[in-house]
Write a protein that holds these residues in place. Structure first.
Motif, short mmCIF file in Angstrom:
data_model
loop_
_atom_site.label_atom_id
_atom_site.label_comp_id
_atom_site.label_asym_id
_atom_site.label_seq_id
_atom_site.Cartn_x
_atom_site.Cartn_y
_atom_site.Cartn_z
N ASN A 333 0.83 -1.20 0.00
CA ASN A 333 0.00 0.00 0.00
C ASN A 333 0.88 1.26 0.00
O ASN A 333 1.25 1.77 1.06
CB ASN A 333 -0.93 0.00 1.21
N LEU A 334 1.19 1.76 -1.19
CA LEU A 334 2.05 2.94 -1.32
C LEU A 334 1.40 4.20 -0.74
O LEU A 334 2.11 5.16 -0.42
CB LEU A 334 2.41 3.17 -2.78
N ALA A 335 0.09 4.17 -0.57
CA ALA A 335 -0.60 5.35 -0.02
C ALA A 335 -0.18 5.60 1.42
O ALA A 335 -0.30 6.72 1.92
CB ALA A 335 -2.11 5.15 -0.11
N LYS A 336 0.32 4.55 2.09
CA LYS A 336 0.75 4.70 3.49
C LYS A 336 2.23 5.02 3.61
O LYS A 336 2.77 5.07 4.71
CB LYS A 336 0.44 3.42 4.27
N LEU A 337 2.89 5.24 2.47
CA LEU A 337 4.33 5.53 2.45
C LEU A 337 4.56 6.92 1.88
O LEU A 337 3.68 7.50 1.22
CB LEU A 337 5.04 4.47 1.59
N PRO A 338 5.73 7.50 2.14
CA PRO A 338 6.01 8.86 1.63
C PRO A 338 5.84 8.93 0.11
O PRO A 338 6.23 8.00 -0.62
CB PRO A 338 7.45 9.09 2.03
N GLN A 339 5.29 10.02 -0.37
CA GLN A 339 5.14 10.21 -1.81
C GLN A 339 6.39 10.86 -2.41
O GLN A 339 6.63 10.77 -3.61
CB GLN A 339 3.92 11.08 -2.10
N ASP A 340 7.19 11.50 -1.56
CA ASP A 340 8.44 12.12 -1.99
C ASP A 340 9.49 11.02 -2.19
O ASP A 340 9.89 10.34 -1.24
CB ASP A 340 8.92 13.10 -0.92
N LYS A 341 9.95 10.84 -3.42
CA LYS A 341 10.88 9.75 -3.73
C LYS A 341 12.29 10.02 -3.21
O LYS A 341 13.16 9.15 -3.28
CB LYS A 341 10.89 9.47 -5.23
N GLY A 342 12.50 11.18 -2.63
CA GLY A 342 13.78 11.46 -2.01
C GLY A 342 13.74 11.29 -0.50
O GLY A 342 14.76 11.47 0.18
N ALA A 343 12.58 10.92 0.04
CA ALA A 343 12.42 10.79 1.48
C ALA A 343 13.09 9.50 1.97
O ALA A 343 12.93 8.44 1.36
CB ALA A 343 10.95 10.77 1.85
N PRO A 344 13.82 9.56 3.08
CA PRO A 344 14.45 8.35 3.61
C PRO A 344 13.44 7.45 4.31
O PRO A 344 12.45 7.93 4.89
CB PRO A 344 15.47 8.90 4.61
N MET A 345 13.67 6.16 4.27
CA MET A 345 12.77 5.19 4.92
C MET A 345 13.53 3.91 5.19
O MET A 345 14.42 3.52 4.43
CB MET A 345 11.53 4.93 4.05
N ILE A 346 13.17 3.23 6.30
CA ILE A 346 13.81 1.97 6.70
C ILE A 346 12.76 0.86 6.63
O ILE A 346 11.61 1.05 7.07
CB ILE A 346 14.35 2.06 8.14
N PHE A 347 13.17 -0.31 6.11
CA PHE A 347 12.26 -1.46 6.06
C PHE A 347 12.84 -2.61 6.88
O PHE A 347 14.02 -2.90 6.81
CB PHE A 347 12.03 -1.89 4.62
N GLN A 348 11.96 -3.25 7.64
CA GLN A 348 12.39 -4.27 8.60
C GLN A 348 11.35 -5.37 8.70
O GLN A 348 10.15 -5.14 8.55
CB GLN A 348 12.62 -3.59 9.96
N CYS A 349 11.83 -6.61 8.97
CA CYS A 349 10.90 -7.70 9.30
C CYS A 349 11.56 -8.63 10.32
O CYS A 349 12.16 -8.15 11.29
CB CYS A 349 10.39 -8.43 8.05
N ASN A 350 11.51 -9.94 10.11
CA ASN A 350 11.91 -10.89 11.16
C ASN A 350 13.35 -11.38 11.07
O ASN A 350 13.68 -12.43 11.63
CB ASN A 350 10.99 -12.11 11.15
N GLY A 351 14.21 -10.70 10.37
CA GLY A 351 15.60 -11.13 10.31
C GLY A 351 16.04 -11.54 8.93
O GLY A 351 15.29 -11.44 7.95
N ALA A 352 17.27 -12.05 8.85
CA ALA A 352 17.89 -12.32 7.56
C ALA A 352 17.13 -13.36 6.74
O ALA A 352 17.21 -13.38 5.51
CB ALA A 352 19.33 -12.78 7.77
#
Length: 390
Positions: A333-352
């Motif tokens: 759902n990209l609507a819940k993410l920044p629309q600015d493509k230069g904005a920093p963001m971190i993605f995480q889940c349950n490990g490697a």
């Protein structure tokens, strides 16, 4: 009639209490070992008898070369003891089995080519045809896993891919021009290189144990230790017979001996071009600077516990867990993410081993986002560092 059966039932219960039931030991051979050879069957029958004698308990031998079927049994906990190639040991570890021994012999996987191919480096091999043994073999598993770690795949990196059932047929495919690159174990490769002046190894991977022994986690620790000692103490005569079947003597082992082989091809790639891979400490510092961290796991995972301050935007995986996939079948759902493509963001889940954050980060990179951080080790590393979890 009931009275006649009571003594028999009592005897059966006494037998069970004394440990008289048979432990099931599966021996799975790799595709360069001849399961049907009389000497091979004789050696492993003798092995089962000696292990049983050491344990003071009968051991029933099951031999196979169908790794897919073995994998199904492993997932269901169908064996008490499993002696198998390293990649099957790695699979078993993920389903509750505990390593207790490993072969002294190791396997180094190499990629070879004849001088006629014109290929002299691994980089030059891109797009060239390749031959590999059975897809379930140790060689093919490790090649796939090493490429996966680099975010590559066999079919995506090489040209036409040919699988043959036996290891020897790989080198034959090179001899007849069916393939330009061959994946084999180092031993046979050395003999082939001597016979082919100008041929060379273009890639050699780190060695892994040729095979190992794992024991069901349902058995108590004392029994697991006894199994390990029984394999280590087989003696030179038995080790010599097993060497003719491609195994040989055993050393004690634990999970660390099979860490690499158990993660290759199962864990996410170790690289993600365009993204910055961060540690728990780096992720914490970025969050302190206002960079949002997105937990992209399913709802149930998030509710069980998540990094304090994480924003929850699930990534729905419908594509395969491998580097070559079509993310158009996934949902994010990209609507819940920044629309600015230069904005920093971190993605995480349950490990490697968790593919949600890898795919989410790659999804954003593919759509032109410039400051993507991938927290590959995720929640387990965050907890290990002692940082707050909600």
């Amino acid at each position: 009639m009931v009275k006649r059966w009571l003594p028999l039932l009592g005897a059966a219960l006494i037998g069970v209490s004394q440990g008289a039931w048979a432990l099931v030991m599966n021996v799975t051979l790799d595709y360069d070992q001849d399961r049907d050879h009389v000497a091979t069957q004789s050696a492993f029958n003798e092995l089962a008898a000696r292990i049983g004698k050491s344990l003071g308990q009968p051991v029933r031998l099951v031999m196979t070369q169908n790794t897919e079927r073995v994998g199904e049994e492993v997932r269901q906990g169908g064996y008490d003891i499993l002696l198998a190639p390293a990649q099957i040991v790695g699979l078993a570890m993920r389903h509750g089995y505990v390593p207790v021994a490993r072969t002294e012999a190791e396997a180094r996987i190499v990629l070879v080519t004849d001088k006629s191919s014109g290929v002299r480096t691994f980089e030059q091999a891109k797009g060239h045809s390749v031959a590999l043994p059975n897809p379930e073999s140790l060689v093919s598993y490790m090649v796939k896993g090493e490429l996966n770690a680099q975010g590559l795949s066999i079919g995506g990196y090489f040209g036409p891919v040919t699988y043959v059932n036996r290891y020897g047929a790989v080198l034959y495919a090179l001899d007849i021009g069916q393939a330009e690159i061959g994946a084999v174990k180092e031993g046979p490769a050395k003999d082939w290189l001597v016979r082919h002046p100008g041929a060379l190894v273009i890639k050699a991977y780190d060695p892994v144990p040729l095979a190992g022994v794992v024991v069901s986690g349902k058995l108590d620790e004392a029994m697991r230790d006894k199994v390990g000692r029984a394999f280590v103490g087989l003696g030179a005569d038995m080790a010599g017979r097993l060497a003719k079947s491609g195994m040989g003597a055993f050393d004690q082992a634990d999970s660390a001996d099979f860490t690499k082989v158990s993660t290759r091809g199962f864990y996410t790639p170790e690289v993600l071009p365009g993204a910055t891979i961060v540690t728990a400490e780096q992720a914490r510092r970025l969050m302190a600077q206002g960079v949002p961290l997105y937990d992209v796991r399913p709802d149930s995972h998030y509710r069980e516990g998540h990094i304090k301050g994480a924003r929850h935007v699930p990534y729905e995986i419908n594509s395969p867990k491998e580097p070559d996939y079509d993310d158009s079948v996934d949902k994010f759902n990209l609507a819940k993410l920044p629309q600015d493509k230069g904005a920093p963001m971190i993605f995480q889940c349950n490990g490697a081993e968790c593919w949600y954050s890898y795919k989410a980060a790659r999804y954003m990179l593919k759509r032109g986002y410039k400051q993507v951080y991938w927290f590959r080790t995720g929640l387990p590393a965050w907890k290990a560092a002692g940082y707050p979890v909600e």
